[in-house]
Design a protein around this motif. Structure first.
Motif, PDB file in Angstrom:
ATOM      1  N   ILE A 148       0.850  -1.190   0.000  1.00  0.00           N
ATOM      2  CA  ILE A 148       0.000   0.000   0.000  1.00  0.00           C
ATOM      3  C   ILE A 148       0.884   1.238   0.000  1.00  0.00           C
ATOM      4  CG2 ILE A 148      -1.881   1.238   1.133  1.00  0.00           C
ATOM      5  CD1 ILE A 148      -2.723  -1.284   2.482  1.00  0.00           C
ATOM      6  N   GLU A 153      -2.550   5.124   1.993  1.00  0.00           N
ATOM      7  CA  GLU A 153      -2.941   4.447   3.226  1.00  0.00           C
ATOM      8  C   GLU A 153      -3.364   5.452   4.288  1.00  0.00           C
ATOM      9  OE1 GLU A 153      -1.297   0.871   6.090  1.00  0.00           O
ATOM     10  OE2 GLU A 153       0.154   2.130   5.041  1.00  0.00           O
ATOM     11  N   ASP A 157      -7.213   5.553   5.571  1.00  0.00           N
ATOM     12  CA  ASP A 157      -7.484   5.273   6.974  1.00  0.00           C
ATOM     13  C   ASP A 157      -8.425   6.318   7.562  1.00  0.00           C
ATOM     14  OD1 ASP A 157      -6.480   3.635   9.470  1.00  0.00           O
ATOM     15  OD2 ASP A 157      -6.413   5.746  10.059  1.00  0.00           O
ATOM     16  N   VAL A 319     -10.612   0.287  -1.572  1.00  0.00           N
ATOM     17  CA  VAL A 319      -9.988   0.186  -0.255  1.00  0.00           C
ATOM     18  C   VAL A 319     -10.909  -0.647   0.624  1.00  0.00           C
ATOM     19  CG1 VAL A 319      -9.057   1.433   1.711  1.00  0.00           C
ATOM     20  CG2 VAL A 319      -8.983   2.479  -0.558  1.00  0.00           C
TER      21      VAL A 319
END
Length: 470
Positions: A148, A153, A157, A319
């Protein structure tokens, strides 16, 4: 005359040709061990002697004819089921699997009709990646490096964590939402395992379950999403996974309300190890708030968000946030093939979703889809076909007559529409629904399509509802 009558009676008493063929095929099944019996049936299927949909003999009858234990015949059928050669239908028996192509999303090939059944986003509203491409340069990524991109990332997140109750999560990147769902099911299930699917259901989900050899258990959908009783019934039938669309459900446009999501979480709390997959495909374009089925203590879960609707179908990236164990298993499913999604694509997605101009364009697209669907629903309602717009790219139009009759009438008027039964898993009201993609129609074309739908309903024998005045 009597001889003729007798001859006719003899002819009429003979089994039909198809029955005789199936009986002869059954007699060709051979073997004493389960593997030999399975190999014999597989060979008959591969030669075309046994055809898709043909029923295999009941286990007891096959065991008696071959002189083997009943458990041996059961084991042979189990091997064939796990290999996808046959399917079991409970009391309906065991049948050769039908490998016929299933309906898919997208434009219909080789049609001269105006296609209003595509399910596609408006190409004019897909961001131009040209400027972003010049900003995404970086050093080459080599084997063994993290799969990733660190920048993506970090962004992802933040994008997903705030919408999830479980605190412990891991991220995985896949080649789109369908890729994620397929791999999530494959890491958790074996053939003939039961999967709860919304009914009516997204075509790709139906296809994924069929190809995987799983059993689809339908859960009805109403205006607030999956029904509580439907989910409870599916869990009582032993489903090992649940696939849900929390908002902009395709094809209905339904979104989970806060109350419905809480009730569904309550049902799932009694089954913490059932894998719950949420496909939030519309995400940034949705007009509805996100409400999750995943409770804080659920053990096996995944939330999937792709970028295909707002960055374009060719931007094959999704994702997935999931519990750590599911994330490890999902990563393992990636290692034999894809291994990782190109870091160039990951960097391009990051460049686009952090560009203020692109984000403004996504917000404008969100408003456009909602306004166009609202306007077309109002057109139909004014013409006597009461319709309300949900969320998403499509309209789910209720009809007073079978949708296939209306779609046939529309074809005569130059339109290609998709009847709702294409999305149905079981017998459901979907057969009297029409799914339309109308957001890219000009005003004159929208007026003409609405008028043609009303005319098609009348031609199919349906009655239009007079709109209320005042």
């Amino acid at each position: 005359m009597r001889l003729l009558d007798l001859g006719q009676k003899v002819a009429w008493s003979r089994p039909p040709l198809e029955q005789r063929r199936k009986r002869d095929v059954t007699l060709q099944i051979s073997g004493r061990a389960a593997t030999d019996i399975a190999a014999s049936i597989r060979e008959l299927v591969e030669r075309g002697t046994l055809r898709p949909g043909d029923a295999l003999p009941p286990v007891r009858a096959l065991a008696d004819r071959l002189g083997v234990n009943r458990n041996t015949a059961v084991a042979a059928y189990r091997q064939l089921t796990q290999a996808g050669v046959v399917v079991t239908r409970g009391r309906g028996g065991t049948h050769v699997a039908d490998r016929a192509p299933v309906a898919q999303e997208g434009f219909a090939a080789d049609s001269v009709l105006r296609d209003v059944a595509t399910g596609n986003p408006d190409p004019e509203l897909i961001p131009d990646p040209s400027a972003a491409l010049t900003r995404m340069a970086g050093r080459p990524v080599l084997y063994g490096e993290p799969v990733i991109d660190p920048g993506l990332e970090s962004w992802a997140d933040e994008w997903l964590r705030g919408d999830l109750a479980p605190a412990d999560l891991r991220l995985t990147i896949t080649s789109g939402a369908a890729d994620a769902v397929e791999r999530l099911l494959a890491q958790a299930l074996v053939r003939d395992d039961a999967v709860a699917l919304e009914d009516p259901c997204f075509l790709t989900s139906i296809h994924t379950v069929n190809v995987g050899g799983y059993r689809a258990v339908p859960v009805p959908v109403d205006d607030e999403g999956m029904t509580v009783e439907g989910l409870r019934s599916a869990l009582e039938q032993g489903v090992r996974a649940v696939v849900s669309t929390p908002r902009a459900q395709n094809p209905t446009g339904a979104s989970l309300s806060d109350e419905r999501a809480a009730a569904l979480r309550g049902v799932l709390a009694e089954h913490p190890y059932v894998l719950v997959i949420e496909d939030d495909h519309f995400s940034m374009l949705s007009r509805e708030p996100f409400h999750s089925l995943i409770g804080p203590d659920h053990k096996r879960w995944a939330l999937v968000r792709s970028v295909s609707k707002f960055l374009g179908p060719d931007m094959c990236l999704a994702v997935t946030a999931s519990d750590p164990d599911t994330a490890d298993r999902l990563a393992m499913r990636l290692t034999p093939g894809t291994t990782w999604v190109s870091h160039l694509l990951q960097r391009l997605v990051l460049a686009l979703v952090t560009d203020p101009g692109v984000l403004a364009g996504i917000a404008a697209a969100k408003a456009h889809y909602g306004e166009r669907n609202d306007a077309f629903a109002a057109r139909l309602s004014a013409l006597g076909v009461p319709t309300s717009a949900g969320d998403g790219l499509n309209l789910w139009v209720p009809l007073p007559v079978p949708a296939r009759d209306v779609s046939e009438q529309l074809m005569r008027r130059g339109w290609l529409a998709r009847p709702g039964d294409a999305f149905a898993i079981a017998d459901s009201p979907a057969a009297s629904r029409l799914r339309l993609t109308v957001h890219d129609l000009s005003e004159p074309d929208a007026d003409r399509l609405a008028a043609d739908i009303a005319a098609a309903v009348r031609a199919a024998g349906g009655r239009l509802v007079q709109p209320e005045v005042g």
